[in-house]
Design a protein around this motif. Structure first.
Motif, PDB file in Angstrom:
ATOM      1  N   GLU A  97       0.783  -1.249   0.056  1.00 14.78           N
ATOM      2  CA  GLU A  97      -0.060  -0.114  -0.055  1.00 14.78           C
ATOM      3  C   GLU A  97       0.667   1.202   0.106  1.00 14.78           C
ATOM      4  O   GLU A  97       0.248   2.388  -0.206  1.00 14.78           O
ATOM      5  CB  GLU A  97      -0.865  -0.011   1.266  1.00 14.78           C
ATOM      6  N   ARG A  98       2.114   1.081   0.398  1.00 15.61           N
ATOM      7  CA  ARG A  98       3.031   2.306   0.375  1.00 15.61           C
ATOM      8  C   ARG A  98       3.885   2.196  -0.841  1.00 15.61           C
ATOM      9  O   ARG A  98       4.943   3.281  -1.020  1.00 15.61           O
ATOM     10  CB  ARG A  98       3.948   2.134   1.414  1.00 15.61           C
ATOM     11  N   SER A  99       3.723   1.740  -1.908  1.00 14.53           N
ATOM     12  CA  SER A  99       4.243   1.602  -2.956  1.00 14.53           C
ATOM     13  C   SER A  99       5.934   0.961  -2.985  1.00 14.53           C
ATOM     14  O   SER A  99       6.793   1.259  -3.690  1.00 14.53           O
ATOM     15  CB  SER A  99       4.244   2.716  -3.978  1.00 14.53           C
ATOM     16  N   ARG A 100       5.840   0.118  -2.083  1.00 15.44           N
ATOM     17  CA  ARG A 100       7.220  -0.668  -1.750  1.00 15.44           C
ATOM     18  C   ARG A 100       7.262  -1.948  -2.193  1.00 15.44           C
ATOM     19  O   ARG A 100       6.013  -2.476  -2.275  1.00 15.44           O
ATOM     20  CB  ARG A 100       7.595  -0.459  -0.327  1.00 15.44           C
ATOM     21  N   TRP A 101       7.953  -2.557  -2.059  1.00 17.44           N
ATOM     22  CA  TRP A 101       8.043  -4.043  -2.786  1.00 17.44           C
ATOM     23  C   TRP A 101       7.889  -4.874  -1.488  1.00 17.44           C
ATOM     24  O   TRP A 101       8.665  -4.715  -0.617  1.00 17.44           O
ATOM     25  CB  TRP A 101       9.265  -4.511  -3.531  1.00 17.44           C
ATOM     26  N   SER A 102       7.078  -5.791  -1.549  1.00 13.91           N
ATOM     27  CA  SER A 102       6.602  -6.397  -0.368  1.00 13.91           C
ATOM     28  C   SER A 102       6.747  -7.880  -0.794  1.00 13.91           C
ATOM     29  O   SER A 102       6.185  -8.298  -1.730  1.00 13.91           O
ATOM     30  CB  SER A 102       5.386  -6.186   0.161  1.00 13.91           C
ATOM     31  N   LEU A 103       7.682  -8.905  -0.179  1.00 14.19           N
ATOM     32  CA  LEU A 103       7.715 -10.174  -0.102  1.00 14.19           C
ATOM     33  C   LEU A 103       7.015 -10.860   1.038  1.00 14.19           C
ATOM     34  O   LEU A 103       7.336 -10.652   2.156  1.00 14.19           O
ATOM     35  CB  LEU A 103       9.150 -10.763  -0.237  1.00 14.19           C
ATOM     36  N   ALA A 104       5.916 -11.749   0.660  1.00 15.70           N
ATOM     37  CA  ALA A 104       4.887 -12.026   1.745  1.00 15.70           C
ATOM     38  C   ALA A 104       4.463 -13.440   1.430  1.00 15.70           C
ATOM     39  O   ALA A 104       4.601 -13.924   0.257  1.00 15.70           O
ATOM     40  CB  ALA A 104       3.756 -11.209   1.708  1.00 15.70           C
ATOM     41  N   LEU A 105       4.200 -14.163   2.576  1.00 14.64           N
ATOM     42  CA  LEU A 105       3.678 -15.531   2.466  1.00 14.64           C
ATOM     43  C   LEU A 105       2.201 -15.506   2.615  1.00 14.64           C
ATOM     44  O   LEU A 105       1.717 -14.914   3.715  1.00 14.64           O
ATOM     45  CB  LEU A 105       4.512 -16.500   3.427  1.00 14.64           C
ATOM     46  N   ASP A 106       1.659 -16.148   2.023  1.00 15.88           N
ATOM     47  CA  ASP A 106      -0.071 -16.329   2.270  1.00 15.88           C
ATOM     48  C   ASP A 106      -0.203 -17.736   2.808  1.00 15.88           C
ATOM     49  O   ASP A 106       0.333 -18.767   2.509  1.00 15.88           O
ATOM     50  CB  ASP A 106      -0.865 -16.624   0.977  1.00 15.88           C
ATOM     51  N   LEU A 107      -0.875 -17.479   4.062  1.00 14.78           N
ATOM     52  CA  LEU A 107      -0.909 -18.731   5.129  1.00 14.78           C
ATOM     53  C   LEU A 107      -2.304 -19.106   5.073  1.00 14.78           C
ATOM     54  O   LEU A 107      -3.484 -18.421   4.872  1.00 14.78           O
ATOM     55  CB  LEU A 107      -0.573 -18.525   6.433  1.00 14.78           C
ATOM     56  N   SER A 108      -2.738 -20.213   5.278  1.00 10.60           N
ATOM     57  CA  SER A 108      -3.977 -21.039   5.442  1.00 10.60           C
ATOM     58  C   SER A 108      -4.061 -21.248   6.783  1.00 10.60           C
ATOM     59  O   SER A 108      -3.126 -21.880   7.619  1.00 10.60           O
ATOM     60  CB  SER A 108      -4.233 -22.251   4.320  1.00 10.60           C
ATOM     61  N   GLY A 109      -5.340 -21.229   7.260  1.00 10.63           N
ATOM     62  CA  GLY A 109      -5.836 -21.961   8.670  1.00 10.63           C
ATOM     63  C   GLY A 109      -5.045 -21.599   9.792  1.00 10.63           C
ATOM     64  O   GLY A 109      -4.127 -20.567   9.782  1.00 10.63           O
ATOM     65  N   GLY A 110      -5.043 -22.079  10.883  1.00  5.61           N
ATOM     66  CA  GLY A 110      -4.245 -22.179  11.998  1.00  5.61           C
ATOM     67  C   GLY A 110      -4.871 -21.187  13.033  1.00  5.61           C
ATOM     68  O   GLY A 110      -5.934 -20.685  13.004  1.00  5.61           O
ATOM     69  N   ASP A 111      -4.152 -21.225  14.276  1.00 17.38           N
ATOM     70  CA  ASP A 111      -4.790 -20.396  15.234  1.00 17.38           C
ATOM     71  C   ASP A 111      -4.149 -19.022  15.419  1.00 17.38           C
ATOM     72  O   ASP A 111      -4.753 -17.977  15.896  1.00 17.38           O
ATOM     73  CB  ASP A 111      -4.185 -21.062  16.713  1.00 17.38           C
ATOM     74  N   GLU A 112      -3.002 -18.598  14.596  1.00 17.41           N
ATOM     75  CA  GLU A 112      -2.493 -17.284  14.489  1.00 17.41           C
ATOM     76  C   GLU A 112      -3.310 -16.386  13.793  1.00 17.41           C
ATOM     77  O   GLU A 112      -4.269 -17.046  12.895  1.00 17.41           O
ATOM     78  CB  GLU A 112      -0.942 -17.321  14.173  1.00 17.41           C
ATOM     79  N   PRO A 113      -3.551 -15.277  13.978  1.00 17.58           N
ATOM     80  CA  PRO A 113      -4.394 -14.403  13.358  1.00 17.58           C
ATOM     81  C   PRO A 113      -3.520 -13.870  11.906  1.00 17.58           C
ATOM     82  O   PRO A 113      -4.179 -12.773  11.249  1.00 17.58           O
ATOM     83  CB  PRO A 113      -4.394 -13.181  14.139  1.00 17.58           C
ATOM     84  N   TYR A 114      -2.625 -14.642  11.469  1.00 21.95           N
ATOM     85  CA  TYR A 114      -1.981 -14.285  10.064  1.00 21.95           C
ATOM     86  C   TYR A 114      -2.636 -14.762   8.900  1.00 21.95           C
ATOM     87  O   TYR A 114      -3.035 -15.960   8.990  1.00 21.95           O
ATOM     88  CB  TYR A 114      -0.729 -14.902  10.124  1.00 21.95           C
ATOM     89  N   GLY A 115      -3.047 -13.996   7.936  1.00 21.08           N
ATOM     90  CA  GLY A 115      -3.645 -14.604   6.690  1.00 21.08           C
ATOM     91  C   GLY A 115      -2.383 -14.524   5.726  1.00 21.08           C
ATOM     92  O   GLY A 115      -2.456 -14.981   4.739  1.00 21.08           O
ATOM     93  N   GLU A 116      -1.403 -13.396   5.943  1.00 18.50           N
ATOM     94  CA  GLU A 116      -0.100 -13.130   5.322  1.00 18.50           C
ATOM     95  C   GLU A 116       0.850 -12.868   6.447  1.00 18.50           C
ATOM     96  O   GLU A 116       0.552 -12.392   7.499  1.00 18.50           O
ATOM     97  CB  GLU A 116      -0.714 -11.865   4.603  1.00 18.50           C
ATOM     98  N   LEU A 117       2.198 -13.225   5.837  1.00 19.61           N
ATOM     99  CA  LEU A 117       3.095 -13.116   6.738  1.00 19.61           C
ATOM    100  C   LEU A 117       4.107 -12.161   5.882  1.00 19.61           C
ATOM    101  O   LEU A 117       4.786 -12.798   5.032  1.00 19.61           O
ATOM    102  CB  LEU A 117       3.689 -14.372   7.231  1.00 19.61           C
ATOM    103  N   VAL A 118       4.420 -10.985   6.160  1.00 15.48           N
ATOM    104  CA  VAL A 118       5.245 -10.000   5.246  1.00 15.48           C
ATOM    105  C   VAL A 118       6.753 -10.550   5.952  1.00 15.48           C
ATOM    106  O   VAL A 118       7.205 -10.436   6.950  1.00 15.48           O
ATOM    107  CB  VAL A 118       5.031  -8.789   5.590  1.00 15.48           C
ATOM    108  N   LEU A 119       7.690 -10.810   4.802  1.00 16.05           N
ATOM    109  CA  LEU A 119       8.911 -11.027   5.281  1.00 16.05           C
ATOM    110  C   LEU A 119      10.033  -9.977   4.853  1.00 16.05           C
ATOM    111  O   LEU A 119      10.885  -9.746   5.406  1.00 16.05           O
ATOM    112  CB  LEU A 119       9.300 -12.442   4.315  1.00 16.05           C
ATOM    113  N   LEU A 120       9.568  -9.220   3.933  1.00 18.24           N
ATOM    114  CA  LEU A 120      10.313  -8.142   3.392  1.00 18.24           C
ATOM    115  C   LEU A 120       9.553  -6.875   2.852  1.00 18.24           C
ATOM    116  O   LEU A 120       8.659  -7.150   1.964  1.00 18.24           O
ATOM    117  CB  LEU A 120      11.568  -8.404   2.262  1.00 18.24           C
TER     118      LEU A 120
END
Length: 176
Positions: A97-120
């Motif tokens: 959203e800030r016009s930066r390059w973002s490397l992220a992982l899309d996650l399925s299910g689980g207890d954590e509130p992550y749907g996405e985990l931004v790595l960079l």
């Protein structure tokens, strides 16, 4: 065993860390003034600044995502949680959203509130490696892509990002 450090500190947490660093500086400065008088305010500020920087450094260093061959660990200064690789659906290298390059992982299910985990999250690459920061980010991109390739995680890369990475940082697109 391969270990790759990554992660982006969310703005809210960065603000909390900043406030803690400032509080440390003010507290130590106040203690110096209380113990030695107003003539030691600059000595107190110096000692407080050193302690404040140490606190900030410790907090930001501890806040990371660590990718290992067995799991992904999300570390904050107070907790560590693990995410199994089987929860990773895909990776993507896109604009955030800030016009930066973002490397992220899309996650399925689980207890954590992550749907996405931004790595960079990095500024768009527009020139060859020009310093230590660029070199570290290029190495992180290469290490993350290598571990994702070993784990057979599909990674989508926007064409303009893939082209710039190949042209300026000599990182081949994932299809090569």
């Amino acid at each position: 065993m391969t270990t790759v450090r990554a992660g982006v500190v969310p703005t809210q947490r960065a603000v909390v860390y900043g406030v803690l660093g400032i509080m440390m500086t003010v507290t130590i400065c106040g203690a110096f003034v209380a113990a030695f008088g107003i003539n030691r305010v600059f000595t107190g500020l110096l000692a407080g600044a050193v302690a404040g920087v140490a606190v900030l450094s410790a907090l930001f260093t501890r806040d990371a995502v660590v990718l290992t061959d067995h799991s992904i660990y999300r570390c904050t200064p107070w907790t560590v949680s693990s995410i199994d690789w089987n929860r990773v659906v895909a990776g993507r290298f896109a604009l955030d959203e800030r016009s930066r390059w973002s490397l992220a992982l899309d996650l399925s299910g689980g207890d954590e509130p992550y749907g996405e985990l931004v790595l960079l999250s990095i500024a768009p690459v527009v020139r060859p490696v020009a310093g230590a920061y660029d070199l570290r980010k290029r190495d992180q991109v290469t290490e993350i892509r290598a571990i994702l390739r070993r784990k057979r995680i599909p990674v989508t890369v926007l064409p303009q990002i893939a082209g710039a990475l190949q042209e300026h940082w000599q990182i081949a697109s994932p299809t090569h």
